[in-house]
Design an enzyme around this catalytic site. Structure first.
Site, short mmCIF file in Angstrom:
data_model
loop_
_atom_site.label_atom_id
_atom_site.label_comp_id
_atom_site.label_asym_id
_atom_site.label_seq_id
_atom_site.Cartn_x
_atom_site.Cartn_y
_atom_site.Cartn_z
N ARG A 132 -47.79 -47.16 -4.15
CA ARG A 132 -47.25 -47.06 -5.51
C ARG A 132 -45.88 -46.39 -5.47
NH1 ARG A 132 -47.72 -49.13 -10.58
NH2 ARG A 132 -48.10 -47.60 -12.21
N THR A 141 -47.51 -58.81 -13.35
CA THR A 141 -47.92 -58.20 -12.09
C THR A 141 -48.56 -59.36 -11.35
OG1 THR A 141 -48.15 -56.00 -13.06
CG2 THR A 141 -49.59 -56.46 -11.21
N GLU A 184 -41.17 -49.29 -13.24
CA GLU A 184 -42.47 -48.61 -13.22
C GLU A 184 -42.44 -47.25 -13.90
OE1 GLU A 184 -45.39 -50.66 -12.44
OE2 GLU A 184 -44.11 -50.98 -10.71
N ASP A 187 -44.63 -46.55 -16.77
CA ASP A 187 -46.07 -46.29 -16.62
C ASP A 187 -46.39 -44.80 -16.66
OD1 ASP A 187 -46.97 -48.85 -16.63
OD2 ASP A 187 -47.25 -49.04 -14.47
N SER A 235 -51.40 -46.12 -12.84
CA SER A 235 -51.46 -47.58 -12.84
C SER A 235 -52.78 -48.05 -13.42
CB SER A 235 -51.32 -48.07 -11.40
OG SER A 235 -51.50 -49.47 -11.33
N SER A 236 -52.82 -49.32 -13.84
CA SER A 236 -54.10 -49.94 -14.22
C SER A 236 -54.58 -50.87 -13.11
CB SER A 236 -53.94 -50.76 -15.50
OG SER A 236 -53.53 -49.94 -16.57
N GLY A 272 -52.03 -57.99 -15.70
CA GLY A 272 -52.37 -57.93 -17.13
C GLY A 272 -52.15 -56.59 -17.78
#
Ligand code: GLY
Length: 571
Positions: A109, A382, A421, A424, A453-454, A473
């Site tokens: 990440r 993504t 990012e 986020d 993050s998801s 998503g």
């Protein structure tokens, strides 16, 4: 205070004594261990692009394993699907290493630069500045994807990094015909791409998006990938590329330093593993919120026999479990290297018991009754791919530059499109990000910290079938992967899992997002009576799934029919 309340719920669950996700408590499908295959003997790959899937098979044919193939797929996606992921972004991987039956989570990440300053994301009047959060170099975290690819080659692959990067370098250099999704993304973001000369040079040859059917080349990225192939981490995080990245970011008002790049590190973490009705679900730990939320939802649902319920009640219980899991997501989760999170509580079946008791049998619980939190429409920008190789190694990778075409900022002389990012993070406390997610101080930006993050790359090992699954998503990644896992557990094949109609609730906004056709009129009526309101939306994800049926020893790979069918391949 909030924590004390949660413990009250936990205790209530404990006193009521209804234990949650304990595989031993649940009826399990029959197993015929003696007849189950140990290795598939062939491979399956499902990704968002045909060239990426082929790159994976090319590397397998050279003697590579699933991890080498993952490098080839991810790096090719960086070239052919830059609107979704790339070497200017980051990824998360959930992996199963067949040789020693070990699971591992790779966290590549992005991190906040040392000079991160929350004021950069505010307008002079104190309102959130959505432009700096989503466009240009201030929106970009330090990329993790290049280091992640080097890490995979060094620790898990069989081939040198250069062999696994070769298909991407060739595709970038020789060119390819962009698909409609990439051409559409370039057109949609044309105004932003025009703001930065290197972005326009890369994406707008002759001032516009390439024409349909035209061959498009990316020599800048080919060169940067070559440096990575030849020098590993040093080819990106120091030397020529690092200097060009820092220079370009500074020239456009950003704040990266050479030290930010040199100090980037991949993290190996223990995945979250839970048992649900005899299925082992191996999924993403923080700094993803995905695995915690999926585990919490499944733990709540494990106390119900969903198969005995009508669709309205099944959906009702699932929405209520989603609502409660997203409330906790907003309140508690962040980078585990920076914040202490009550994971033992959140993942405890007793905590789930308490939450389950708070669900009314025939009535929606307004989110406002649970705790404060706001939101809007999630995006789809993504990418996810799934691989199982002939030996049974498995990789689920979700990779991202965040929103469509990331920051739209290409660093001059590198061909690298930077992510956005930073959005986020909870950049402004209690103000929604682009996915409508809220966050607490746990996810506030800090130097070197990873943004929440998801992404939920997952592996599901059942009594006789195994699935590698994930989806893009935004915030809906979590609920889409959850619904995919449930469809797999219900016996769905790869196509049925990816095609299953979806719905989503994320605590706030207090509305059920629903795919047209997900519920019949009777179910919609019953749910409306219970107090739910609905918002139809699309598009839904781009799920890519590979399933291994260990009874027949057959692999089955499928891509989301909503986006591009037929990208999953077995050979
Ligand atoms: N950027 C989307 C995510 O990581 O959840």
């Amino acid at each position: 205070m909030k924590l004390a309340l949660r413990w009250h719920v936990l205790l209530l669950g404990f006193l009521l004594g209804t234990s949650g996700a304990c595989a031993a408590d649940q009826p399990t499908p029959s197993t015929q261990a003696a007849q189950l295959a140990e290795r598939p003997g062939h491979a399956g790959i499902a990704s968002a692009n045909k060239l990426a899937t082929e790159a994976g098979f090319e590397v397998l044919a050279k003697g590579g394993n699933a991890f080498d193939a993952a490098i080839a797929v991810a790096s090719t996606l960086s070239v052919v699907e830059p609107e979704s992921s790339g070497i200017g972004g980051g990824f998360m991987a959930t992996m199963y290493i067949a040789g020693n039956k070990r699971t591992v989570f790779i966290d590549a990440r992005e991190t906040a630069p040392a000079a991160v300053n929350p004021k950069d994301y505010l307008n002079p009047d104190g309102t959130p500045n959505r432009d700096t959060a989503l466009k240009g170099p201030l929106s970009a975290g330090i990329p993790g994807e290049p280091a992640g690819l080097v890490w995979l080659a060094k620790n898990y692959g069989k081939l040198p990094l250069s062999a696994s990067l070769a298909p991407a370098i060739r595709t970038a250099r020789d060119g390819f015909k962009p698909d409609d999704r990439l051409l559409g993304a370039i057109k949609e973001e044309q105004k932003n791409l025009e703001r930065w000369p290197a972005s326009a040079e890369k994406f707008l040859p002759n001032g516009n998006a390439p024409a349909a059917g035209e061959t498009w080349r990316d020599p800048g990225q080919a060169h940067t990938l070559e440096l990575l192939a030849n020098y590993g981490d040093a080819g990106f995080y120091s030397g020529e590329t690092a200097q060009k990245l820092v220079d370009a970011v500074h020239a456009a008002g950003g704040n990266w330093t050479l030290k930010d790049l040199a100090s980037y590190r991949v993290k190996e973490r223990t995945p979250i593993t839970i048992d649900y009705h005899g299925y082992k679900i191996i999924t993403a730990p923080p700094p993803s919120s995905g695995g915690v939320a999926i585990a919490e939802i499944l733990n709540i649902l494990s106390g119900f026999d969903l198969s005995k319920l009508d669709q309205a009640h099944r959906v009702h219980l699932t929405i209520e479990a989603m609502r409660r899991a997203f409330r906790d997501h907003n309140d508690y989760l962040g980078d585990p290297d920076f914040v202490k999170m009550p994971l033992n509580m959140l993942l405890s079946p007793y905590y789930a018991d308490g939450l389950r008791q708070s669900i009314l049998p025939d009535k929606a619980t307004p989110s406002s009754m649970l705790a404060p939190s706001g939101g809007q429409d999630p995006g789809m920008h993504t990418t996810h791919f799934s691989i199982i190789d002939a030996d049974g190694n498995m990789v689920a990778i979700t990779s991202t530059v965040n929103y469509l075409l990331g920051s739209t900022f290409v660093a001059k002389g590198t061909g690298v499109l930077l992510n956005d990012e930073m959005d986020d993070f909870a950049l402004v406390p209690n103000k929604p990000n682009v996915y409508g997610l809220l966050g607490s101080t746990a996810n506030a930006p800090e130097p070197g910290k990873r943004m929440l993050s998801s992404m939920s790359p997952s592996i599901v090992i059942g009594p006789d079938r195994t699935a590698v699954i994930g989806s893009p998503g935004g915030s809906t990644i979590i609920t889409q992967v959850l619904e995919g896992i449930l469809a797999f557990i219900d016996g769905g094949d790869a196509h049925q899992v990816v095609a299953k109609k979806r719905f989503h609730h994320q605590f706030m906004p207090d509305v059920v997002m629903v795919e047209p056709g997900a519920f019949d009129a009777e179910t919609t009526n019953a749910l409306t009576q219970m107090g739910y309101s609905f918002k139809e939306r699309g598009p839904w994800g781009f799920m890519n799934v590979v399933i291994w049926d260990r009874r027949t020893n057959k692999l089955d790979a499928a891509s989301d029919p909503r986006r591009d069918d037929g990208l999953g391949k077995v050979q």
